[in-house]
Enzyme design. Sequence first.
Site, PDB file in Angstrom:
ATOM      1  N   SER A 135       0.816  -1.221   0.000  1.00  0.00           N
ATOM      2  CA  SER A 135       0.000   0.000   0.000  1.00  0.00           C
ATOM      3  C   SER A 135       0.844   1.263   0.000  1.00  0.00           C
ATOM      4  CB  SER A 135      -0.900   0.044   1.243  1.00  0.00           C
ATOM      5  OG  SER A 135      -1.883  -0.931   1.146  1.00  0.00           O
ATOM      6  N   HIS A 155      -2.978   0.360  -5.106  1.00  0.00           N
ATOM      7  CA  HIS A 155      -2.431  -0.869  -5.701  1.00  0.00           C
ATOM      8  C   HIS A 155      -2.747  -0.841  -7.196  1.00  0.00           C
ATOM      9  CE1 HIS A 155      -1.381  -3.146  -2.009  1.00  0.00           C
ATOM     10  NE2 HIS A 155      -2.270  -2.318  -1.479  1.00  0.00           N
ATOM     11  N   HIS A 197      -5.147  -9.296  -1.671  1.00  0.00           N
ATOM     12  CA  HIS A 197      -5.345  -9.584  -0.245  1.00  0.00           C
ATOM     13  C   HIS A 197      -6.506 -10.560  -0.072  1.00  0.00           C
ATOM     14  CE1 HIS A 197      -3.910  -5.419  -0.755  1.00  0.00           C
ATOM     15  NE2 HIS A 197      -3.214  -5.606   0.340  1.00  0.00           N
ATOM     16  N   TYR A 201      -8.743 -10.214   2.133  1.00  0.00           N
ATOM     17  CA  TYR A 201      -9.964  -9.463   2.454  1.00  0.00           C
ATOM     18  C   TYR A 201     -10.696  -8.971   1.203  1.00  0.00           C
ATOM     19  CZ  TYR A 201      -7.249  -5.134   1.790  1.00  0.00           C
ATOM     20  OH  TYR A 201      -6.475  -4.129   1.271  1.00  0.00           O
ATOM     21  N   GLU A 202     -10.035  -9.041   0.051  1.00  0.00           N
ATOM     22  CA  GLU A 202     -10.734  -8.688  -1.190  1.00  0.00           C
ATOM     23  C   GLU A 202     -11.663  -9.827  -1.628  1.00  0.00           C
ATOM     24  OE1 GLU A 202      -8.012  -6.345  -4.111  1.00  0.00           O
ATOM     25  OE2 GLU A 202      -6.649  -7.370  -2.748  1.00  0.00           O
ATOM     26  N   HIS A 233      -7.114   4.714   6.091  1.00  0.00           N
ATOM     27  CA  HIS A 233      -6.293   4.364   4.923  1.00  0.00           C
ATOM     28  C   HIS A 233      -5.558   5.608   4.418  1.00  0.00           C
ATOM     29  CE1 HIS A 233      -4.918   1.819   1.717  1.00  0.00           C
ATOM     30  NE2 HIS A 233      -5.510   2.519   0.773  1.00  0.00           N
ATOM     31  N   MET A 272      -2.360  -6.743   6.928  1.00  0.00           N
ATOM     32  CA  MET A 272      -3.370  -7.609   6.295  1.00  0.00           C
ATOM     33  C   MET A 272      -2.830  -8.319   5.051  1.00  0.00           C
ATOM     34  SD  MET A 272      -6.448  -4.818   6.416  1.00  0.00           S
ATOM     35  CE  MET A 272      -6.637  -3.686   7.783  1.00  0.00           C
ATOM     36  N   SER A 273      -1.527  -8.507   4.981  1.00  0.00           N
ATOM     37  CA  SER A 273      -0.964  -9.091   3.755  1.00  0.00           C
ATOM     38  C   SER A 273       0.305  -9.875   4.078  1.00  0.00           C
ATOM     39  CB  SER A 273      -0.623  -7.971   2.771  1.00  0.00           C
ATOM     40  OG  SER A 273       0.452  -7.193   3.275  1.00  0.00           O
ATOM     41  N   ALA A 318       2.552  -2.064   4.184  1.00  0.00           N
ATOM     42  CA  ALA A 318       2.291  -1.029   5.185  1.00  0.00           C
ATOM     43  C   ALA A 318       1.755  -1.753   6.402  1.00  0.00           C
ATOM     44  CB  ALA A 318       1.249  -0.060   4.649  1.00  0.00           C
ATOM     45  N   ASN A 343       1.432   3.722  10.663  1.00  0.00           N
ATOM     46  CA  ASN A 343       0.663   4.272  11.798  1.00  0.00           C
ATOM     47  C   ASN A 343       0.951   3.401  12.999  1.00  0.00           C
ATOM     48  OD1 ASN A 343      -1.081   2.343   9.957  1.00  0.00           O
ATOM     49  ND2 ASN A 343      -1.806   2.046  12.049  1.00  0.00           N
TER      50      ASN A 343
HETATM   51  N1  HPA Z   1      -3.464  -2.688  10.855  1.00  0.00           N
HETATM   52  C1  HPA Z   1      -3.539  -3.545   9.819  1.00  0.00           C
HETATM   53  N2  HPA Z   1      -3.048  -3.273   8.623  1.00  0.00           N
HETATM   54  C2  HPA Z   1      -2.437  -2.094   8.455  1.00  0.00           C
HETATM   55  C3  HPA Z   1      -2.314  -1.156   9.494  1.00  0.00           C
HETATM   56  C4  HPA Z   1      -2.855  -1.478  10.762  1.00  0.00           C
HETATM   57  O1  HPA Z   1      -2.784  -0.702  11.729  1.00  0.00           O
HETATM   58  N3  HPA Z   1      -1.655  -0.079   8.982  1.00  0.00           N
HETATM   59  C5  HPA Z   1      -1.374  -0.370   7.697  1.00  0.00           C
HETATM   60  N4  HPA Z   1      -1.851  -1.588   7.367  1.00  0.00           N
END
Ligand code: HPA
Length: 276
Positions: A33, A64, A86, A88-89, A250, A214-215, A116, A238
């Site tokens: 990301s 992406h 991913h 989740y998609e 996001h 998440m990846s 990320a 973050n």
């Molecule tokens: N959690 C899950 N996936 C992420 C995060 C997060 O805080 N930041 C960027 N991708």
Amino acid sequence: MKRLSSIIDSGAETVREALGKPANAKVGLVLGSGLGFMADRLEKSVKIPYQKIPGFLASTVIGHEGNLVFGELSGVEVVAMQGRFHCYEGYDPADIVTPLYLLKRIGVEGLIITNASGGINTDYQAGDLVVIRDIINFSFHNPLIGENDDAIGPRFPDMSTVLDVDWYDRVKNRLKEKNKELKTGTYVFALGPMYETPAEIRAFRYLGADLVGMSTVPELIACRHCGIRPFGISCVTNMAAGVLMQKLSHQEVMDTANRVKDTFASLVKVVVESYA
Ligand code: HPA
């Protein structure tokens, strides 16, 4: 299983046709990301949209782009996945990693897998780049579920080292010459697409996780399955939920990735240069 092999075969043929010659990249990059910009920094690049390549899914997430890009970085031939898939998609984890088996087929030996993530370890701060030393698969999804193709890899792959240690040592030594150090950490794969709750983050910290995302875990598993050397790099975009008592978005992920573009690019260069 024959289906997987034939998909990889036709994907490899599509790539050869698009390049007009056999691919010659030993190092691959999966760009997470907000990090897809790196593919635009390759020299002498050839871009193949995912939708033209058998075995590639469609990227549905902002940030992406969805191109396989061949080119040079620091004079080294590389191939970059500009955008990833991913769970989740709604995709099957096995389909998510088909492109990696294709990369292996066309000669890729080492793969830099970027993402990320949220920082769980309070020694980290947004903008840090952390090498993924180990993983916790908290998604309970696995790309290897189903019939195994022994021609691709073993039924029960060893996962005792998630990071290619020799590659990492070479990177570390090069950075040392520049008086730079790298952080390493354990990445926990949460399915998403919601960000985690503060209680989940506390639980993950208790389990030994430093980063959450998440990846990446499906790709790391596929690398160890088919014999590609993996090097995971996480951009802490973050701090994870509850660490700073502020909401996650996001947009923040994209903004931080954008802010650290140049540092990220220099690290990726060093990792590419250190492959051989
Ligand atoms: N959690 C899950 N996936 C992420 C995060 C997060 O805080 N930041 C960027 N991708």
